[in-house]
Design an enzyme around this catalytic site. Structure first.
Site, mmCIF file in Angstrom:
data_model
loop_
_atom_site.group_PDB
_atom_site.id
_atom_site.type_symbol
_atom_site.label_atom_id
_atom_site.label_comp_id
_atom_site.label_asym_id
_atom_site.label_seq_id
_atom_site.Cartn_x
_atom_site.Cartn_y
_atom_site.Cartn_z
ATOM 1 N N CYS A 151 115.818 104.947 12.362
ATOM 2 C CA CYS A 151 116.321 106.042 13.199
ATOM 3 C C CYS A 151 117.848 106.127 13.243
ATOM 4 O O CYS A 151 118.400 107.226 13.340
ATOM 5 C CB CYS A 151 115.735 105.936 14.603
ATOM 6 S SG CYS A 151 113.946 106.236 14.573
ATOM 7 N N LYS A 166 112.597 112.223 21.473
ATOM 8 C CA LYS A 166 112.146 112.654 20.140
ATOM 9 C C LYS A 166 110.795 112.032 19.789
ATOM 10 O O LYS A 166 110.370 111.061 20.411
ATOM 11 C CB LYS A 166 113.200 112.283 19.103
ATOM 12 C CG LYS A 166 113.442 110.786 19.009
ATOM 13 C CD LYS A 166 114.657 110.512 18.160
ATOM 14 C CE LYS A 166 114.893 109.046 17.941
ATOM 15 N NZ LYS A 166 113.779 108.279 17.378
ATOM 16 N N ASP A 210 117.585 104.789 20.463
ATOM 17 C CA ASP A 210 116.312 104.059 20.647
ATOM 18 C C ASP A 210 116.444 102.602 21.080
ATOM 19 O O ASP A 210 115.694 101.741 20.613
ATOM 20 C CB ASP A 210 115.481 104.101 19.345
ATOM 21 C CG ASP A 210 115.134 105.519 18.917
ATOM 22 O OD1 ASP A 210 115.698 106.470 19.477
ATOM 23 O OD2 ASP A 210 114.314 105.676 17.999
#
Ligand SMILES: [Zn+2]
Length: 178
Positions: A127, A86, A8
Site C-alpha cells: 500500500c 479504502k 495503514d
C-alpha cells in the site's frame, strides 16, 4: 505546504495482528517524532467489509469497525486531521490511499495546497508503494520515509526492490524526514 500521509498503520498489520508486517511496530516512534514537522498529518486505513474478494488473496484483516482496524494506542493519532478509508467494497482491494471512498484524497490535498507529500506506514511493497506511485503520477512532490515504513518481505528483498522501483519512478526515498 507539506503533508505526512501515514498509510495503514493499523493493529492487524502489526505483530500479533491478522496480517502482521514483521517489525511493523518499529515505525511508530519515528512517526510520532516527525509529525510536528508537517503542515498537515493525515492517514489512510484499510477498511474492509467482512466478505470481500480481497480475502481470496490475503488473510482476513482490518474489517471495518473492528479492533484490528484501529490505530495502535502508541501512535499519536490525535494529531491526524483526517483518515481516508479504502478497500471498502466487496471487490475493492484499495491498495492506494487515493482509492479511499469516504473522501477524495486528491481533491483534499489540492484544497489544502499540499505540494510535498511524505509517505510513511505499512506495508512498503504494497500500500505504501501503490500510494506513493499514484501521488507521483498525480504530480505531487513525493517522498517515502524508509525508516518510517516496513515491509512484509514474503521474499527476503521485496521491500528493498519496492524502494528501488519507487526511486526509479522519480519518488524521493529518505531515511530521516529532513
Ligand atoms: Zn487489505
Amino acid at each position: 505546504m507539506k503533508a505526512l500521509l501515514i498509510v495503514d498503520l493499523q493493529k492487524d498489520f502489526l505483530p500479533g495482528g491478522a496480517l502482521p508486517v514483521p517489525e511493523g511496530d518499529r515505525i511508530i516512534k519515528p512517526i510520532n517524532k516527525i509529525m510536528d514537522q508537517f503542515d498537515l498529518v493525515i492517514a489512510s486505513k484499510d477498511w474492509h467489509p467482512p466478505k470481500s474478494r480481497h480475502f481470496e488473496k490475503w488473510p482476513r484483516h482490518c474489517i471495518m469497525e473492528t479492533p484490528g482496524a484501529e490505530f495502535p494506542e502508541e501512535l499519536d493519532s490525535d494529531k491526524i486531521k483526517k483518515t481516508f478509508l479504502k478497500g471498502t467494497g466487496k471487490k475493492d482491494d484499495g491498495y492506494s490511499a487515493f482509492d479511499a471512498t469516504n473522501a477524495n484524497l486528491h481533491k483534499y490535498l489540492k484544497k489544502k495546497k499540499i505540494e510535498y507529500l511524505y509517505i510513511a506506514g505499512l506495508a512498503t511493497e504494497v500500500c505504501v508503494k501503490s500510494t506513493a506511485e499514484e501521488a507521483n503520477r498525480k504530480g505531487f512532490d513525493t517522498t517515502v520515509i524508509s525508516t518510517a515504513t516496513a515491509g512484509i518481505n514474503q521474499k527476503p528483498d521485496d521491500e528493498g526492490k519496492a524502494l528501488h522501483e519507487m526511486f526509479r519512478s522519480g519518488i524521493r526515498i529518505i531515511d530521516t524526514h529532513v
